[in-house]
Structures are given as C-alpha cells and as structure tokens.
Write an enzyme that holds these catalytic residues in place. Structure first.
Site: not given
Ligand code: DX5
Ligand code: ZN
Length: 219
Positions: A9, A34, A36, A38, A67, A69, A138, A176
C-alpha cells in the site's frame, strides 16, 4: 508453498517521492501496487485521486490495485479507469446498486473487486461473488495505515474460501490492514492469496522493502 501475491500500500510511502517509491517497490518484487483512494467522507481521511494515478501510470507497468474508499463511488469509476487503474475495488455501502457498479467497472475492461469492512457480512455481496475478480477483506476499519489487525476477520476469510471452493468461483481473496510477519501465515492458511501491507513493508527491517516483501511471501 502457496503462490502468494504482495500488494504494497503506497499509503505508507513517501508521498513526495511516489514515482520513485513505486519503482522501488517494483524492483523489490511487488506483484502489484495497492493505491488507497480516500475522500474524507466514506472514510475520515483524504489521499489521492485520478490525476495522481494518471501521472504514476507512466512510471510503472505493475498492476494498479486501486482501493476506492469513496462514496458515492459509481460516478467516479470512469475517471479511475481512464487514469490507469487495473483493478477497481469498491465498497458495497458506497453504491446504490452494487451489480450496476460492478458491470460499470467491467465495461472499461477492468478487474472488479468488492471490499468488506470488518463489520460487513459476506451475505451482502454473496449474490455478486460469481461476477467479481477479487474480494478485499478489510482487517482494519478503513481510513489509516498502521492500525492493529482485527483477528475475527479470519473467520470471514474462511467463509469466502469455502464458497469459492464449493461454487468453483475464481475470485482472489485479498486481505488489507495490519498485516505483519506474525499474522500473515494465519491469513494465508485461512484462504487469502493476496496480502496488502503498508507499514510492515515500509517500516520493518529498517525499511528494507525487498526483505519485507520476501518475508511476507514466505508463508
Ligand atoms: C486502510 C487501507 C489499507 C492500509 C494498509 O484504509 O485500505 O490499505 O493502508 O496499511 P497497513 O498495512 O499499514 O495497515
Ligand atoms: Zn487499502
């Protein structure tokens, strides 16, 4: 040994060097990246959007495992597809019509994932499992890296693996959040075949990302 893929990520990467960080991950043996996304609405954090992904796309041939979100998600799917996402994963709570959003992602010839938050049951996506390429389980509440793994998601991984085997579905099971060297084996043995990690990959062993990716793969 099972064939495990690692999807680092970039939420834990140096955002001022994202292009170089992706190159570093590629050279260190990452199977995909990956990303993320948001929106500060679906989750209480804000990260990057299509313009950044479009720029990063030029730096890497690796699969971009995006991903989302964000909510509402449906109207943004085209932007992420056009920006260069290869896998587009959405949360069922973020769309009024999951089937329509899945088909919309497929219309751009992208792989489609659905993500289950820790408190969301498999039952709400069961009908769509035959149509998806990936289920993102998750193991933290989404929004931040560096959180603690929630152990009761192991049961959900086992259920997804059971359905996949019994119905002969082909979806990948990606996990994840809070993945580290002490829980990765249990997660894989429960049925996961893709591990997402940010903190463990970027912080362990003095940031030796090649060693960390290799260690996570050795399950
Ligand atoms: C959280 C993300 C994950 C996160 C994983 O909302 O979707 O992908 O970044 O990071 P670690 O491995 O630090 O939990
Ligand atoms: Zn993620």
């Amino acid at each position: 040994m099972k064939k495990i893929q690692i999807s680092p990520s970039i939420l834990s990467a140096d955002f001022s060097q994202l292009g170089n960080e992706i190159k570093r991950l590629e050279d260190a043996g990452a199977d995909m990246i990956h990303v993320d996304v948001m929106d500060g609405h679906f989750v209480p954090n804000l990260t990057i959007g299509p313009p950044v992904i479009k720029t990063l796309r030029k730096n890497s041939k690796l699969t971009f495992d995006v991903h989302l979100m964000i909510a509402p998600v449906h109207k943004y799917i085209k932007d992420f597809a056009d920006a260069g996402a290869d896998i587009i994963t959405i949360h069922p709570e973020a769309t009024d019509n999951l089937k329509e959003s899945i088909n919309h992602i497929k219309s751009f010839k992208k792989k489609v994932g659905v993500s289950l938050n820790p408190d969301t049951n498999v039952s709400i996506i069961e009908r769509e499992l035959e149509n998806v390429d990936l289920v993102l389980v998750m193991s933290v509440h989404p929004g931040f890296g560096g959180q603690k793994f929630i152990p009761n998601v192991i049961e959900k991984i086992k259920i997804l693996k059971k359905i996949k085997d019994e119905k002969n579905y082909s979806y990948d099971i990606e996990v994840d959040g809070g993945i580290n060297f002490s829980n990765s084996k249990e997660v894989v043995n429960a049925g996961a075949n893709i591990l997402v990690s940010g903190t463990t990959i970027f912080r362990e062993n003095n940031g030796d990302i090649k060693k960390n990716i290799e260690t996570l793969k050795e399950v």
